[in-house]
Motif scaffolding. Structure first.
Motif, PDB file in Angstrom:
ATOM      1  N   ARG A 188       4.043 -17.368  29.921  1.00  0.00           N
ATOM      2  CA  ARG A 188       5.469 -17.518  29.625  1.00  0.00           C
ATOM      3  C   ARG A 188       5.829 -18.974  29.379  1.00  0.00           C
ATOM      4  O   ARG A 188       6.871 -19.265  28.802  1.00  0.00           O
ATOM      5  N   LYS A 213      11.657  -4.336  13.135  1.00  0.00           N
ATOM      6  CA  LYS A 213      12.754  -4.920  13.903  1.00  0.00           C
ATOM      7  C   LYS A 213      13.373  -6.048  13.078  1.00  0.00           C
ATOM      8  O   LYS A 213      12.680  -6.703  12.294  1.00  0.00           O
ATOM      9  N   PHE A 271      12.853  -9.617  21.409  1.00  0.00           N
ATOM     10  CA  PHE A 271      11.734  -8.862  21.979  1.00  0.00           C
ATOM     11  C   PHE A 271      10.949  -9.704  22.996  1.00  0.00           C
ATOM     12  O   PHE A 271      10.581  -9.220  24.067  1.00  0.00           O
ATOM     13  N   ALA A 272      10.738 -10.976  22.635  1.00  0.00           N
ATOM     14  CA  ALA A 272       9.958 -11.855  23.518  1.00  0.00           C
ATOM     15  C   ALA A 272      10.634 -12.027  24.868  1.00  0.00           C
ATOM     16  O   ALA A 272       9.976 -12.226  25.886  1.00  0.00           O
ATOM     17  N   GLU A 281      13.022  -9.703  26.077  1.00  0.00           N
ATOM     18  CA  GLU A 281      13.183  -8.373  26.692  1.00  0.00           C
ATOM     19  C   GLU A 281      11.952  -8.000  27.500  1.00  0.00           C
ATOM     20  O   GLU A 281      12.066  -7.475  28.600  1.00  0.00           O
ATOM     21  N   VAL A 282      10.764  -8.254  26.926  1.00  0.00           N
ATOM     22  CA  VAL A 282       9.549  -7.811  27.614  1.00  0.00           C
ATOM     23  C   VAL A 282       9.197  -8.668  28.821  1.00  0.00           C
ATOM     24  O   VAL A 282       8.279  -8.327  29.554  1.00  0.00           O
ATOM     25  N   ILE A 283       9.894  -9.778  29.021  1.00  0.00           N
ATOM     26  CA  ILE A 283       9.671 -10.484  30.286  1.00  0.00           C
ATOM     27  C   ILE A 283      10.881 -10.302  31.203  1.00  0.00           C
ATOM     28  O   ILE A 283      11.019 -10.983  32.209  1.00  0.00           O
ATOM     29  N   GLY A 284      11.743  -9.326  30.829  1.00  0.00           N
ATOM     30  CA  GLY A 284      12.788  -8.885  31.745  1.00  0.00           C
ATOM     31  C   GLY A 284      13.989  -9.799  31.832  1.00  0.00           C
ATOM     32  O   GLY A 284      14.704  -9.797  32.832  1.00  0.00           O
ATOM     33  N   ARG A 300      20.319  -9.168  29.535  1.00  0.00           N
ATOM     34  CA  ARG A 300      20.871  -8.999  28.209  1.00  0.00           C
ATOM     35  C   ARG A 300      21.828 -10.135  27.816  1.00  0.00           C
ATOM     36  O   ARG A 300      21.832 -10.596  26.668  1.00  0.00           O
ATOM     37  N   ARG A 345      10.571 -17.250  17.982  1.00  0.00           N
ATOM     38  CA  ARG A 345      10.133 -16.350  19.045  1.00  0.00           C
ATOM     39  C   ARG A 345       9.267 -17.094  20.060  1.00  0.00           C
ATOM     40  O   ARG A 345       9.353 -16.849  21.267  1.00  0.00           O
ATOM     41  N   ARG A 362      14.350  -4.077  32.291  1.00  0.00           N
ATOM     42  CA  ARG A 362      15.453  -3.624  31.463  1.00  0.00           C
ATOM     43  C   ARG A 362      15.246  -2.149  31.151  1.00  0.00           C
ATOM     44  O   ARG A 362      14.509  -1.785  30.239  1.00  0.00           O
ATOM     45  N   PHE A 366      15.890  -0.778  27.548  1.00  0.00           N
ATOM     46  CA  PHE A 366      14.880  -1.223  26.590  1.00  0.00           C
ATOM     47  C   PHE A 366      13.599  -0.398  26.745  1.00  0.00           C
ATOM     48  O   PHE A 366      13.014   0.080  25.771  1.00  0.00           O
ATOM     49  N   VAL A 378       3.574 -13.396  24.866  1.00  0.00           N
ATOM     50  CA  VAL A 378       4.769 -14.037  25.411  1.00  0.00           C
ATOM     51  C   VAL A 378       4.838 -13.883  26.924  1.00  0.00           C
ATOM     52  O   VAL A 378       5.811 -14.299  27.536  1.00  0.00           O
ATOM     53  N   TYR A 406       4.640  -4.165  32.577  1.00  0.00           N
ATOM     54  CA  TYR A 406       5.583  -3.993  31.477  1.00  0.00           C
ATOM     55  C   TYR A 406       4.883  -3.522  30.206  1.00  0.00           C
ATOM     56  O   TYR A 406       5.420  -2.732  29.434  1.00  0.00           O
TER      57      TYR A 406
END
Lengths: 229, 306
Positions: free
Chosen positions: A80, A95, A103-104, A106-109, A112, A151, B2, B5, B220, B226
Motif C-alpha cells: 500500500r 470501469k 478501485f485501488a 475500495e479494495v483496501i477498504g 466512501r 491510480r 466495504r 462494493f 495496490v 479481500y
C-alpha cells in the motif's frame, strides 16, 4: 528507502542468475532510472522490491523493512505504500476512469467519503480533470497512462515504481508522462523507473543504475543512458 | 470492509459465470438432497425400531384376560391371567441363564405409554388401555443368534402366552433400509466428488477471468482476504441456493412419498413426521456452504497467487 545487500536471484532451471550480487541504496526522494537491455535483470530487480519474488541470497530492504522477515499477511500493507505503473497501463476496461482510480482505494477498504474526495483531486493532478466518467478505451495511450499513474499515486505512496511507463507511447506523450513523474517526485515521493528510452534518460539527468546480465555495471548520479549498445 | 462494493463484485462474478454457477447449484442441490435423504432414512429406521427394537432380541408375553377368552391362539392361557408368581418364576429362570445379558419388564401400563410414543397419530391411540397389552419380559441376549435356546426354555411355561423373536420380525426390513441407506451414501459420495470438481473448476475459471482485477488488487495492497473473498462468497452463495433447493426437494419428497403414498398403504409402520425433515434442512445449508467454501479456498491457494 530501498537497499540491496549482495542480492542474487537465480530462477529454477536456469544456470545464469537473473541478478548477481547486486548491492545498492536508493534514498528517500530520489529519482532513479534503471536501464539495461532486455534480460539484464531489470524486471527481477523490480519484482524483488514488490516482493513478488524473493532473493536466492542477500537481503532486500524496502521502506526500512527486511522483506525476508516480512510475513506473508503483512505484504499487502507494505504494497500500500508503493505505487506501480506498467508499460501496458493495466486499467479495467469496463470501469470508468474515476472507477479505475477508486478501485485501488475500495479494495483496501477506504471509506466512501474519502474516495469521493481524493479521486477528483488526483485526476486533476495528472491532468485529467473532467474526464472522470470516460471509459479507458475512449482515451489516448498517454491519457490511459495518466489514469494508471493516478491510480498508483492516489494512496500517496512513498515510492513509485514505473516499469517502462513510456514504452507504448509516442515521444510527445512520453514527455508529458515524464513531466508528471517529475512533478510527483517533487512532492517527496521516490521514483524508480525502468526504461529503454535513451532520449528521456539523457534529457532528465537523474541518477542512472545500469544492469547487464544481472550485474550492476554502473551507478551514476546525473547520468545519461550511456554507451551505445 | 466495504460491504456494498464486495456485494457488487460478487454479483458481477456470478453473472459473468452464469452457466457454471447454475451447474454448481444443481449439483450441490442433488448431492445435498441425497445427504438429507440418507439422514431421514436413518431417522426412519430409528423410529421403526421403536422403544424395544434394537435393545432386546426376545419378547416373552404373559397371559392376560383377553387371552383366556381366546385360547385358540394361546392354548397355554386356559387357566387365566398369569400370576405375579408365574412371572417371577420365569424371570428368575432367565436371570440364571448364562445366555441372558439383561431382562427388562414391561407392565401393560408402560406398554400403553410406549405405544402412544411410537404411534402418536395412530387412529387406535385413543382406544388403547392397559387391558390391550400383556405383561412382558424383554430379554437381551449375550449372543443374539442363540435365540432359540432361550425361547425353548420359557415356551410352554405356566402363564407364558407367546415368545417372539424380535429380530426375526424386523430384521429383513431393517436390512432393506440399511442397504437403501448405504446406496444413498454411496451415490452421495460420488455426487459430492462431482460437485467438488465442479466447484474447483468454476472457481478456477472465475479466478482466471478476473486475473486483471486480482492482479491490480494485489498490486495496490488489497489483503488476501479481500482478494479471495468474492470467489469464496460466490461458491458459498451457490451452495446456499443449492441447499435451499435440496431442502425443497426433500420436503416435496417426504410429502409425496410418505404422506400421500406410503402412509395410506402401510398403516402398521410409524413414519417420520415433519420434525426430522425440518431439522435436516439447516444441516444441509451448513454442509453445503462448508464444503463449497473449503473447495474454493483450496482452489484459490493454487490458482490465485497472493
Amino acid at each position: 528507502m530501498i537497499r540491496f545487500d549482495n542480492v542474487s536471484k537465480t530462477y529454477p532451471k536456469q544456470n545464469r542468475p537473473a541478478l548477481d550480487n547486486v548491492s545498492l541504496e536508493i534514498e528517500k526522494g530520489e529519482f532513479v532510472f534503471l536501464v539495461g537491455s532486455s534480460g539484464s535483470g531489470k524486471s527481477t530487480f523490480l519484482r524483488l522490491i514488490l516482493r513478488e519474488e524473493r532473493p536466492s541470497t542477500g537481503e532486500v530492504h524496502v521502506l526500512g523493512k527486511d522483506l525476508a522477515k516480512l510475513s506473508n499477511w503483512k505484504v499487502p500493507h507494505m504494497r500500500r505504500q508503493l505505487g506501480t505503473v506498467f508499460q501496458d497501463f493495466r486499467l479495467l476496461p469496463n470501469k470508468t476512469v474515476g472507477q479505475n482510480v477508486a478501485f485501488a482505494l475500495e479494495v483496501i477498504g477506504k471509506p466512501r467519503g474519502t474516495i469521493k474526495k481524493v479521486v477528483p483531486e488526483v485526476l486533476e493532478l495528472v491532468g485529467l480533470a473532467g474526464k472522470q466518467d470516460r471509459m479507458p478505451g475512449e482515451l489516448s495511450g498517454g491519457e490511459q497512462q495518466r489514469v494508471a499513474i493516478a491510480r498508483a499515486f492516489v494512496n500517496r505512496p512513498m515510492l513509485l515504481i514505473a516499469d517502462e511507463p513510456t514504452g507504448n507511447l509516442d515521444p510527445q506523450n512520453s514527455v508529458g508522462i515524464m513531466k508528471l513523474l517529475d512533478r510527483i517526485n517533487r512532492t517527496g515521493t521516490t521514483v524508480l523507473m525502468a526504461t529503454h528510452d535513451q532520449a528521456i534518460v539523457d534529457q532528465m539527468r537523474k541518477r542512472v543504475i545500469e544492469l547487464d546480465q544481472g550485474h550492476l555495471v554502473r551507478d551514476q548520479s546525473r547520468g545519461v543512458y550511456g554507451y551505445q549498445h | 470492509m466495504r460491504a456494498q462494493f464486495v456485494m457488487a463484485e460478487i454479483w458481477i462474478g456470478l453473472r459473468r459465470n452464469l452457466t457454471m454457477t447454475i451447474a454448481v447449484i444443481v449439483s450441490v442441490a442433488l448431492s445435498l438432497s441425497l445427504v438429507g435423504a440418507a439422514m431421514l432414512l436413518n431417522s426412519q429406521v430409528n423410529q421403526m425400531k421403536g422403544y424395544w427394537g434394537d435393545k432386546v432380541e426376545v419378547s416373552i408375553y404373559f397371559c392376560n384376560k383377553n387371552n383366556q377368552k381366546n385360547t385358540k391362539d394361546t392354548p397355554n392361557c386356559a387357566s387365566g391371567e398369569a400370576t405375579q408368581a408365574q412371572i417371577d418364576a420365569v424371570h428368575s429362570q432367565l436371570d440364571k441363564n448364562p445366555l441372558v445379558q439383561k431382562v427388562y419388564t414391561e407392565t401393560p401400563a408402560q406398554a400403553v405409554v410406549n405405544f402412544k410414543k411410537q404411534f402418536p397419530d395412530s387412529p387406535l391411540a385413543p382406544y388403547v388401555t392397559p387391558d390391550s397389552f400383556n405383561n412382558s419380559l424383554r430379554v437381551k441376549l449375550t449372543n443374539p443368534s442363540l435365540y432359540q435356546e432361550v425361547a425353548s426354555q420359557v415356551e410352554g411355561q405356566p402363564g407364558v402366552a407367546k415368545v417372539d423373536d424380535q429380530s426375526a420380525v424386523l430384521k429383513p426390513l431393517f436390512n432393506l433400509m440399511n442397504t437403501a441407506q448405504w446406496v444413498a451414501l454411496a451415490i452421495m459420495v460420488i455426487m459430492f466428488g462431482v460437485t467438488l470438481l465442479l466447484i474447483v473448476n468454476t472457481v478456477r475459471v472465475s479466478a482466471f477471468s478476473r486475473k486483471r482485477e486480482t492482479g491490480i488488487m494485489r498490486l495496490v495492497g488489497a489483503s488476501n482476504f479481500y482478494v479471495q473473498m468474492p470467489f469464496i462468497a460466490e461458491a458459498a452463495f451457490a451452495a446456499v441456493v443449492g441447499a435451499v433447493l435440496a431442502s425443497g426437494m426433500i420436503a416435496v419428497g417426504k410429502f409425496v412419498l410418505i404422506d400421500m403414498v406410503l402412509k395410506k398403504q402401510i398403516t402398521l409402520i410409524s413414519f417420520i413426521g415433519w420434525g426430522p425433515v425440518i431439522q435436516v434442512m439447516p444441516l444441509l445449508v451448513v454442509i453445503g456452504v462448508g464444503m463449497s467454501s473449503l473447495a474454493a479456498v483450496l482452489t484459490l491457494q493454487k490458482y490465485l497467487k497472493v
